[in-house]
Write an enzyme that holds these catalytic residues in place. Structure first.
Site, PDB file in Angstrom:
ATOM      1  N   ASP A 163      43.449  19.468 -26.505  1.00  0.00           N
ATOM      2  CA  ASP A 163      44.455  19.636 -25.448  1.00  0.00           C
ATOM      3  C   ASP A 163      45.104  21.014 -25.561  1.00  0.00           C
ATOM      4  O   ASP A 163      45.344  21.688 -24.553  1.00  0.00           O
ATOM      5  CB  ASP A 163      45.503  18.526 -25.559  1.00  0.00           C
ATOM      6  CG  ASP A 163      44.853  17.165 -25.622  1.00  0.00           C
ATOM      7  OD1 ASP A 163      44.198  16.781 -24.644  1.00  0.00           O
ATOM      8  OD2 ASP A 163      44.965  16.480 -26.658  1.00  0.00           O
TER       9      ASP A 163
ATOM     10  N   HIS B 244      47.779  11.831 -27.294  1.00  0.00           N
ATOM     11  CA  HIS B 244      46.557  12.369 -26.686  1.00  0.00           C
ATOM     12  C   HIS B 244      46.171  11.429 -25.545  1.00  0.00           C
ATOM     13  O   HIS B 244      45.358  10.525 -25.691  1.00  0.00           O
ATOM     14  CB  HIS B 244      45.418  12.455 -27.711  1.00  0.00           C
ATOM     15  CG  HIS B 244      44.095  12.757 -27.073  1.00  0.00           C
ATOM     16  ND1 HIS B 244      43.813  13.963 -26.478  1.00  0.00           N
ATOM     17  CD2 HIS B 244      42.995  11.988 -26.893  1.00  0.00           C
ATOM     18  CE1 HIS B 244      42.592  13.920 -25.969  1.00  0.00           C
ATOM     19  NE2 HIS B 244      42.072  12.733 -26.208  1.00  0.00           N
TER      20      HIS B 244
HETATM   21  P1  NAX Z   1      29.598   8.359 -28.513  1.00  0.00           P
HETATM   22  O1  NAX Z   1      29.619   7.051 -27.788  1.00  0.00           O
HETATM   23  O2  NAX Z   1      28.552   9.376 -28.159  1.00  0.00           O
HETATM   24  O3  NAX Z   1      29.467   8.082 -30.085  1.00  0.00           O
HETATM   25  C1  NAX Z   1      30.286   7.183 -30.732  1.00  0.00           C
HETATM   26  C2  NAX Z   1      29.580   6.786 -32.009  1.00  0.00           C
HETATM   27  O4  NAX Z   1      30.493   5.989 -32.772  1.00  0.00           O
HETATM   28  C3  NAX Z   1      28.329   5.936 -31.769  1.00  0.00           C
HETATM   29  O5  NAX Z   1      27.252   6.469 -32.501  1.00  0.00           O
HETATM   30  C4  NAX Z   1      28.749   4.566 -32.297  1.00  0.00           C
HETATM   31  O6  NAX Z   1      27.648   3.835 -32.826  1.00  0.00           O
HETATM   32  C5  NAX Z   1      29.746   4.972 -33.370  1.00  0.00           C
HETATM   33  N1  NAX Z   1      30.630   3.887 -33.809  1.00  0.00           N
HETATM   34  C6  NAX Z   1      31.213   2.919 -33.084  1.00  0.00           C
HETATM   35  N2  NAX Z   1      31.905   2.085 -33.881  1.00  0.00           N
HETATM   36  C7  NAX Z   1      31.785   2.574 -35.135  1.00  0.00           C
HETATM   37  C8  NAX Z   1      32.251   2.145 -36.402  1.00  0.00           C
HETATM   38  N3  NAX Z   1      32.993   1.039 -36.538  1.00  0.00           N
HETATM   39  N4  NAX Z   1      31.928   2.887 -37.486  1.00  0.00           N
HETATM   40  C9  NAX Z   1      31.157   3.981 -37.380  1.00  0.00           C
HETATM   41  N5  NAX Z   1      30.668   4.430 -36.208  1.00  0.00           N
HETATM   42  C10 NAX Z   1      30.974   3.722 -35.114  1.00  0.00           C
HETATM   43  O7  NAX Z   1      31.072   8.951 -28.371  1.00  0.00           O
HETATM   44  P2  NAX Z   1      31.575  10.441 -28.531  1.00  0.00           P
HETATM   45  O8  NAX Z   1      31.428  11.148 -27.240  1.00  0.00           O
HETATM   46  O9  NAX Z   1      30.978  11.048 -29.739  1.00  0.00           O
HETATM   47  O10 NAX Z   1      33.161  10.189 -28.700  1.00  0.00           O
HETATM   48  C11 NAX Z   1      33.687   9.576 -29.852  1.00  0.00           C
HETATM   49  C12 NAX Z   1      35.163   9.285 -29.658  1.00  0.00           C
HETATM   50  O11 NAX Z   1      35.896  10.498 -29.457  1.00  0.00           O
HETATM   51  C13 NAX Z   1      35.500   8.398 -28.460  1.00  0.00           C
HETATM   52  O12 NAX Z   1      36.445   7.431 -28.888  1.00  0.00           O
HETATM   53  C14 NAX Z   1      36.165   9.362 -27.504  1.00  0.00           C
HETATM   54  O13 NAX Z   1      37.065   8.705 -26.644  1.00  0.00           O
HETATM   55  C15 NAX Z   1      36.878  10.283 -28.466  1.00  0.00           C
HETATM   56  N6  NAX Z   1      37.322  11.575 -27.948  1.00  0.00           N
HETATM   57  C16 NAX Z   1      38.495  12.070 -28.416  1.00  0.00           C
HETATM   58  C17 NAX Z   1      38.969  13.297 -28.041  1.00  0.00           C
HETATM   59  C18 NAX Z   1      40.254  13.827 -28.572  1.00  0.00           C
HETATM   60  O14 NAX Z   1      40.667  14.914 -28.134  1.00  0.00           O
HETATM   61  N7  NAX Z   1      40.970  13.154 -29.479  1.00  0.00           N
HETATM   62  C19 NAX Z   1      38.235  14.129 -27.055  1.00  0.00           C
HETATM   63  C20 NAX Z   1      36.799  13.758 -26.921  1.00  0.00           C
HETATM   64  C21 NAX Z   1      36.528  12.281 -26.958  1.00  0.00           C
HETATM   65  O15 NAX Z   1      36.854  11.731 -25.711  1.00  0.00           O
END
Ligand code: NAX
Length: 328
Positions: free
Chosen positions: A159, A187
């Protein structure tokens, strides 16, 4: 010899990690320190296989700084003796899903991971990226007995970077000319990107961008809604820019912040700026480069800005109530 650093990253098979892991391994984040990477993702064969593929690519880069890379499905194993945990993995928000449902869906991931970090890591710092990241960090911290809450942070650096870029574009200056931007609060779409304390080329932003209506409305809503705008344009959520922000976050906590400067991160409130103690709220933060940090004091806020801060803090309090049963 420089001290190695061991980093566990969850969600290792996901899209953010595909941009993140290489920059953790390459020396960009930790300089010449040898890096041990622990890749954690769900215990599903296809997911673990995808992680193995990423691990193969990491090895194939031949980085001088990559000491080891291992793939895990057990958080207790992955978090044993680590220095940093980057908690990226979470379920994405589905179409039509309410924020409250997402909080309840993802919260349990962070109770379990908090407990695993407590068992495994005496000297760890934690960055939560998985959304809703402030409240997930609160859950992990409260389930992590023996590790101080101050070690748990959540990411608002994306952000901040978005806000810097918007101000620079509007003023027609390089990003490097924009300093002192703070993201306050959650966030989420309630976050408050503070232009009142930011500077462009050393001058107050309001002296360079005199269109107060743009600053108070278009600027703020563009930053607040940027995640959605990326999804609308790309069909997928921010990944490379999110990974970039995670690298910036870790580097900022590892280094000593220059005097008079700060960066944005969600950290546990000590009551500063009237934010209830214990909430994981984004503040202006300064690091001492030795593992300690402080919330920068004394930033002035207009009544208008104070109302913006109050609104985002109210949302954090509501989220804390929703997950009350998950707090240890
Ligand atoms: P993806 O869906 O591409 O990847 C998520 C990964 O997490 C998958 O491989 C899944 O198997 C794994 N996962 C789920 N549960 C798990 C667990 N209990 N233990 C270990 N791994 C687990 O998502 P991606 O685009 O990489 O985003 C990841 C997260 O970042 C999401 O929650 C998203 O909302 C968040 N974000 C946060 C941002 C921020 O500024 N704080 C910005 C970007 C993003 O939106």
């Amino acid at each position: 010899m420089t001290k190695p650093v061991t980093v566990a990253i969850t969600g290792a098979a996901g899209q953010i990690c595909y941009s993140l892991l290489f920059r953790l391994a390459s020396g960009e984040t930790f300089g010449d320190r040898p890096v041990h990477l622990r890749l954690l993702d769900l215990p599903i064969a296809a997911v673990q296989q995808a992680c193995e593929g990423v691990a193969m690519e990491l090895r194939d880069c031949g980085y001088a700084t990559l000491a080891s890379v291992t793939v895990h499905s057990d958080p207790f194993e992955a978090f044993d003796g680590i220095n940093w945990a980057l908690l990226v993995g979470a379920k994405p928000r589905g179409a039509g899903m309410l924020r409250k449902d997402l909080i309840l869906e993802n919260g349990p991931i962070f109770t379990a991971q908090g407990q695993a970090i407590a068992r495994g890591a005496a000297d760890v710092r934690v960055l939560v990226v998985g959304n809703p990241c402030n409240t997930n960090a609160l859950i992990a911290a409260s389930n992590c007995t023996g590790v101080p809450n101050e070690r748990f942070t959540a990411m608002t650096r994306l952000d901040q970077n978005r806000a810097v870029a918007q101000l620079a574009m509007k003023a027609g200056v390089p990003n490097a000319d924009v300093t002192g931007v703070t993201i306050w609060g959650n966030h989420s779409a309630t976050q408050y990107p503070d232009f009142e304390n930011a500077r462009i080329g050393g001058k107050p932003v309001t002296e360079v961008i005199t269109d107060l209506d743009w600053l108070q409305n278009a600027f703020i809503s563009t930053v607040q809604q940027r995640g959605k705008a990326i999804i609308d344009a790309r069909g997928k959520s921010s990944a490379a820019s999110a990974a970039n922000a995670a690298i910036d976050h870790v580097k900022s906590f590892e280094a000593a912040t220059a005097p008079g400067q700060w960066f944005s991160a969600a950290v546990v409130s000590d009551g500063s700026y009237g934010v209830p103690a214990g909430l994981i709220c984004s503040f202006p933060v300064s690091s001492d480069g030795k593992g300690g940090f402080s919330i920068v004091q004394g930033l002035e806020m207009s009544d208008w800005a104070k109302a913006k801060l109050a609104a985002t803090v109210a949302e954090l309090q509501e989220e804390r109530e929703v997950v009350g049963h998950l707090l240890g």
